[in-house]
Scaffold this active site. Structure first.
Site, mmCIF file in Angstrom:
data_model
loop_
_atom_site.group_PDB
_atom_site.id
_atom_site.type_symbol
_atom_site.label_atom_id
_atom_site.label_comp_id
_atom_site.label_asym_id
_atom_site.label_seq_id
_atom_site.Cartn_x
_atom_site.Cartn_y
_atom_site.Cartn_z
ATOM 1 N N HIS A 197 14.005 8.525 -4.986
ATOM 2 C CA HIS A 197 13.865 9.982 -4.984
ATOM 3 C C HIS A 197 13.642 10.523 -6.387
ATOM 4 C CE1 HIS A 197 16.889 9.150 -1.624
ATOM 5 N NE2 HIS A 197 15.660 8.979 -1.195
ATOM 6 N N ARG B 276 -2.889 7.638 3.330
ATOM 7 C CA ARG B 276 -1.959 6.762 4.073
ATOM 8 C C ARG B 276 -1.282 7.599 5.169
ATOM 9 N NH1 ARG B 276 -1.060 4.546 -1.500
ATOM 10 N NH2 ARG B 276 -1.098 2.272 -1.374
ATOM 11 N N ARG C 41 -6.758 6.463 6.755
ATOM 12 C CA ARG C 41 -6.369 5.171 7.322
ATOM 13 C C ARG C 41 -5.528 5.404 8.566
ATOM 14 N NH1 ARG C 41 -3.156 1.049 3.542
ATOM 15 N NH2 ARG C 41 -1.418 2.435 3.937
ATOM 16 N N GLU D 9 -7.309 -6.847 3.266
ATOM 17 C CA GLU D 9 -6.006 -7.111 2.648
ATOM 18 C C GLU D 9 -5.373 -8.383 3.198
ATOM 19 O OE1 GLU D 9 -3.601 -3.582 3.181
ATOM 20 O OE2 GLU D 9 -4.285 -3.301 5.236
ATOM 21 N N ASN E 159 -2.855 -4.613 -3.050
ATOM 22 C CA ASN E 159 -1.390 -4.762 -2.982
ATOM 23 C C ASN E 159 -1.026 -5.829 -1.960
ATOM 24 O OD1 ASN E 159 -1.606 -2.510 -4.564
ATOM 25 N ND2 ASN E 159 -0.932 -1.073 -2.988
ATOM 26 N N ASP E 160 -1.623 -5.733 -0.779
ATOM 27 C CA ASP E 160 -1.330 -6.727 0.255
ATOM 28 C C ASP E 160 -2.156 -7.991 0.085
ATOM 29 O OD1 ASP E 160 0.764 -5.827 1.939
ATOM 30 O OD2 ASP E 160 -0.539 -4.209 2.610
ATOM 31 N N ARG F 1 5.766 -8.508 -1.638
ATOM 32 C CA ARG F 1 5.517 -7.515 -2.695
ATOM 33 C C ARG F 1 6.723 -6.648 -3.012
ATOM 34 N NH1 ARG F 1 1.276 -3.397 0.384
ATOM 35 N NH2 ARG F 1 2.060 -1.688 -0.850
ATOM 36 N N CYS G 72 -8.669 0.080 -3.159
ATOM 37 C CA CYS G 72 -7.720 1.190 -3.116
ATOM 38 C C CYS G 72 -6.283 0.736 -3.381
ATOM 39 C CB CYS G 72 -7.799 1.928 -1.772
ATOM 40 S SG CYS G 72 -7.357 0.892 -0.379
HETATM 41 C C1 PEP Z 1 -2.893 -2.207 -0.261
HETATM 42 O O1 PEP Z 1 -2.322 -3.041 0.463
HETATM 43 O O2 PEP Z 1 -3.427 -2.497 -1.339
HETATM 44 C C2 PEP Z 1 -2.941 -0.797 0.148
HETATM 45 C C3 PEP Z 1 -3.670 0.080 -0.497
HETATM 46 O O3 PEP Z 1 -2.176 -0.417 1.210
HETATM 47 P P1 PEP Z 1 -0.590 -0.207 1.144
HETATM 48 O O4 PEP Z 1 -0.164 -0.245 -0.308
HETATM 49 O O5 PEP Z 1 -0.318 1.090 1.786
HETATM 50 O O6 PEP Z 1 -0.077 -1.387 1.917
HETATM 51 MG MG MG Z 2 -1.754 -2.563 2.471
#
Ligand code: PEP
Ligand code: MG
Length: 584
Positions: A208, A315, A351, A449, A472-473, A483, A520
């Protein structure tokens, strides 16, 4: 967290490390926020006083519940959007009958005073939460602690002491709040005042404190361990939100160095904003699209202000989380329409629901042993056709207000893609029957991803208008690194050659098929990876709006063709890409 101490004359100088979650520098005096559970009074009561002690507990719980309801009702219009749901979670936690019952049980069986019994119960809950598989549930322990602190403050008659005493002679603009943790209810009060920075013992990037600090545009360092007990009121502090460092009582030399850094930082931000309307074109004339990632509809305003070329990732799951009832078609239609209208003729990539893994719906705590590999995102939506139809209908109806691109998360199988297309067609036919209209040129894309889709991308591209790489994924699944797990975070490496090859292959396949490829994930907004991604051929980046101007500056001073040949050679020969050695 690590500490190094260095004594200069009689003043202790300390440098402490945490996690920088909101950028910038602040220099100011500490204001300590009290943490009631740290100073709770402990005494035993006589057996005949048990009913009276239990009644005292009930009254305090009721007071906190009423207070929270009042705060929710009177939230200012500009309060961060996350606050209302968080405060609702707090009022649910405090009114949970189990909290009162189990605490009363401790009062009766151990004859502890109510404060002591409540902090004991808090510890029991914290222990139970800490062994939960689900990261999201584990993180809720902070909410339980904040609620318990609030009740203890009422019990001990120190209900207002969490908010720092601002009566002494300090320039509030340069006051730095130092706290064990900050509850959403206290944050809203702090938001009304101006503070130079926030520093807390607990918390992570999604805590937060981080959320409010970002929305207030002030630096913040969280996860400091025990800074609250080491720092005293009015100590001089330097907060470096970039490096995640706090310096306590700096020497004059360090102080003047940071004053210079702060001036330079402020100047740089002011200069950057001047360029917000300049196009993102490289030195060799390549047009690059810089788009924004948003979690809630109103963040589209900031994206527009900072010159985003569109929304690269909305998102949508954030509309669904932290609430007891899911948004219906009308509410979703309003949310998507708002973003499309705000962005006018710029593309808006929404998304579909990426729920599951660390992002769960209320009342649907996951029981899967490996939730990141389980019923998540498009898999979840296809298993809940009604919920998916509601979202698709809202998206299609909103599409008349702008340039909609629908993005499918976690796609891995061709039959999933066909099922999504069928679901979209079904929603369209129903809407037509009901007399609704929808936009004509809605594009359909998928997140890359999961390594499987990156490796076998060609057939998917035939059926899609665009793809967006979720690094990220993609990194998590390629390297088998959770992660959100701190224990393995040093192995989470965006520069691993396998990750770079998957990104490179996807971009090249997109070029061959004439389909847009974006990134992204967080990599797209990290300036240290901008030139690398340009060199891999990327022309579409999507990131948090505050990162747009830094990335644009790098784009405008890069020569894409030179970068592409440099990186192509490195990808073929090197074990791993060394950005410094390549001069990137
Ligand atoms: C990602 O996985 O890179 C992504 C943009 O989606 P999220 O971070 O919401 O899983
Ligand atoms: Mg993702």
């Amino acid at each position: 967290m690590s500490e190094t101490k260095e004594n200069i004359h009689s003043t202790a100088v300390m440098l402490m490390r945490g996690k920088g979650v909101a950028r910038g520098f602040a220099i100011g005096r500490a204001i300590i926020m009290g943490a009631a559970t740290l100073e709770v009074s402990h005494y035993r009561i006589a057996p005949e006083d048990v009913p009276q002690e239990c009644a005292r507990l009930d009254a305090a719980i009721q007071t906190v519940y009423t207070d929270l309801q009042q705060i929710i009702k009177n939230l200012p219009a500009d309060a961060p959007k996350e606050l209302a749901p968080l405060l609702t979670v707090h009022s649910l936690l405090v009114s949970d009958p189990m909290l009162a019952e189990q605490t009363k049980e401790i009062i009766a069986s151990r004859q502890y005073n109510a404060e002591w019994a409540l902090s004991t119960q808090g510890q029991i809950l914290a222990d139970q939460f800490s062994v939960m598989q689900d990261e999201y549930i584990r993180e809720r322990v902070a909410d339980v602690n904040q609620v318990i602190e609030r009740v203890i403050r009422v019990l001990s008659g120190t209900a207002t002491s969490m908010i720092p005493d601002m009566s002494y002679d300090l320039d509030i603009n340069s006051s730095i709040v130092v706290a064990h943790d900050i509850s959403p209810a206290d944050m809203i009060k702090l938001r009304g005042s101006r503070f130079a920075a926030f520093v807390t013992d607990l918390g992570g990037a999604t805590s937060h404190t981080a959320i409010v600090a970002r929305s207030m545009n002030v630096p913040a360092v969280v996860g400091m361990g025990n800074i609250r007990s080491l720092v005293r009121d009015k100590d001089m502090l330097i907060v470096d939100g970039e490096a995640g460092v706090v310096i306590v009582n700096p020497s004059p030399l360090v102080l003047s160095e940071y004053q210079k850094k702060q001036e330079i930082y402020i100047q740089e931000r002011a200069e950057l904003i001047q360029h917000k309307d300049e196009p993102a074109i490289t030195l060799d004339g390549k047009k690059v699209k810089l788009e924004a990632n948003i979690e809630l509809p109103h963040e589209a305003d900031e994206a527009m202000e900072l010159g985003a070329d569109g929304i690269g990732l909305f998102r949508s799951e954030f509309l669904f989380m932290g609430r007891s009832t899911l948004p219906d078609e009308e509410e979703q239609y309003e949310a998507y329409s708002y973003v499309l209208k705000t962005m006018a003729d710029k593309p808006v990539t929404i998304r579909t629901l990426d729920i599951g893994s660390d992002k769960t719906l209320d009342g649907e705590a996951t029981v899967a042993a490996n939730p990141a590999l389980g019923l998540r995102a498009v898999r979840y939506c296809l298993s809940r056709p009604e919920l998916f139809q509601t979202q698709l209908r809202a998206l299609l109806r909103a599409s008349v207000h702008g340039k909609l691109r629908i993005l499918i998360p976690m796609l891995s199988h061709m039959h999933e893609l066909h099922a999504v297309k069928q679901a979209i067609e079904f929603a369209k036919s129903q809407l037509v029957e009901e007399g609704h209209s929808y936009g004509e040129n809605i594009e359909l894309g998928a997140m890359v991803e999961i390594p499987a889709i990156a490796i076998a991308i060609e057939p998917f591209l035939k059926h899609l208008d665009f793809v967006s790489i979720g690094t990220n994924d993609l990194i998590q699944y390629t390297l088998a690194i959770d992660r959100v797990d701190n224990e393995v975070s040093d192995l989470y490496d965006p520069l691993h050659p396998a990750v770079l090859r998957l990104i490179s292959q996807t971009i090249q396949a997109g070029e061959r098929a004439g389909k847009d490829v974006a990134v992204c994930g967080e990599m797209a907004g990290e300036p240290r990876y901008t030139r690398l991604l340009l060199g891999l051929g990327l022309t579409e980046f999507s990131m948090h709006p505050q990162q747009l101007l830094d990335v644009k500056k790098l784009v405008r001073t890069s020569h894409t063709n030179a970068l592409r040949s440099k990186i192509a050679t490195a990808l073929n020969h090197a074990e791993a890409i060394d950005l410094d050695a390549l001069g990137l």
